[in-house]
Design an enzyme around this catalytic site. Sequence first.
Site, PDB file in Angstrom:
ATOM      1  N   SER A 140     -23.524  76.894  21.092  1.00 53.36           N
ATOM      2  CA  SER A 140     -22.259  76.395  20.588  1.00 53.36           C
ATOM      3  C   SER A 140     -22.182  74.920  20.950  1.00 53.36           C
ATOM      4  CB  SER A 140     -21.087  77.151  21.231  1.00 53.36           C
ATOM      5  OG  SER A 140     -19.857  76.482  21.015  1.00 53.36           O
ATOM      6  N   SER A 318     -19.121  23.305  30.975  1.00 51.69           N
ATOM      7  CA  SER A 318     -17.964  22.778  30.271  1.00 51.69           C
ATOM      8  C   SER A 318     -18.403  22.038  29.021  1.00 51.69           C
ATOM      9  CB  SER A 318     -17.168  21.838  31.179  1.00 51.69           C
ATOM     10  OG  SER A 318     -16.127  21.195  30.469  1.00 51.69           O
ATOM     11  N   SER A 319     -17.564  22.109  28.003  1.00 47.40           N
ATOM     12  CA  SER A 319     -17.815  21.350  26.777  1.00 47.40           C
ATOM     13  C   SER A 319     -17.234  19.947  26.864  1.00 47.40           C
ATOM     14  CB  SER A 319     -17.195  22.083  25.582  1.00 47.40           C
ATOM     15  OG  SER A 319     -15.779  22.190  25.752  1.00 47.40           O
ATOM     16  N   LYS A 324     -20.667  19.794  35.071  1.00 49.77           N
ATOM     17  CA  LYS A 324     -20.019  20.975  35.637  1.00 49.77           C
ATOM     18  C   LYS A 324     -20.881  22.218  35.395  1.00 49.77           C
ATOM     19  CE  LYS A 324     -15.402  23.074  35.923  1.00 49.77           C
ATOM     20  NZ  LYS A 324     -15.688  24.488  35.740  1.00 49.77           N
TER      21      LYS A 324
END
Length: 468
Positions: A140, A318-319, A324
């Site tokens: 089952s 970081s952009s 960073k």
Amino acid sequence: MGTRKEHDFIGELEISDDVYYGVQTFRALDNFQMSGRRLKNYPFFIKAFAQIKKAAILANKEVGVLDSTKADALAKAADRLIQGEFLEQFVVDMIQGGAGTSTNMNVNEVLTNIALESMGHKKGEYQFLHPNDHTNLGQSTNDTYPSSIKVATWNKLSDLTKAMETLKTELENKAKEFKDVIKMGRTELEDAVPTTLGNTFNAFASYIKSDLERVQYAKEVMSTLNMGATAIGTGINCHPDYKNIVEKKLNEITGGNFKPAENLIAATQDTADFVFVSGVLKTAAVRLNKIANDLRLMNSGPRCGLGEINLPKMQPGSSIMPGKVNPVICEVVQEACYEVIGNDTTIMLCSERGEFELNAVEPGIAYALFNSLILLENAMKTLASKAIKGLNANVESCKKSVLNSIGIVTAFNPILGYEKSASIAKEALQTGKAVGDICLERGYLPKEEIEKILDPQNMLNPQMKAKK
């Protein structure tokens, strides 16, 4: 490709000849579009289900209710699934109604149609081999589905154990490397008393060691199955000898040590074993999250933070801010841990929702549990390889924080008492003077004794002597 007609008691449908699943899977594909994550995205679950099916097929053959031709064809089809073939045929959504019936039938139909082709028949010619009458014989959803979840979880816990062992080893290596690096201990983010960076990493390794022991026990919990229970645990439509053979066959197939539950009725309706395993995973996630967060704090800076360690530089942080670098590995590990912790609540609620002889929302348990296993394993691997292995200590920064700390005044307590020590700390905070200089100015102790007391090495172990 052409089409074939398949039917169930609801009606008839046209099924494309290029797919191995049938009418019941097709209905589930249409009905359940919830998570966007399908059975094929969890190949270890398909493998476990195929292993369960093969064990059932071989047990039915041995007790004489399934003839050799059908059994051998189905067993070979199961082997192909175990080896990773036909993954694209497992299309049902992991989140589904019906206690997992759609998943069971997806497996039954694919196995049946693979076997039919090997017997020289066409897909859908179920008069020769039927998904329910033969592939699902003596079974089952209510025993094959939870048993497959347990086999899959058992295997993934083995994978998790390996990842945890790797992380523990890397932490132990750093503990040895940093055993002589003095640093400031902190409680509630405030200066406490000195310790070593080695002690810090040794404690982290101890977390993982403790969790490894719990994971090993969780594997034992997952080794108890309800195969032979069929619908509600009574074993209806199952040969009397089947339940004594199926686990033996499964162990031969998997190399595991699976055993039948003592009470099949209880085991069919009770899903608390999954709650237990999820709790083990949650505990490991909580501890792993603490390690990741402590690493982030110790790495903070490079000029204005603690700067006690240097995590490997993995990508620009970081952009807009040049130079960073963020602790991205620690952060992604924490995100994974939070999901594991949240999944535990899902599993608890789904388990609680069981009523009478069955839990209808076991698919929710499977989905959350498998995701937790995958996330935690990957988090352990990622932290070990991309953070722990390559980090190094800022020895001078660690030492400087100890020498400049107010917290080291604690070492005066056994000699001067709490009140005088607190007074020194207060003046040091107000004036910026070193605690040793204040002690000397007040004439509490000679310089040589002050230097000995405030030697960081002397603060790492118990020093108080018994009074005569």
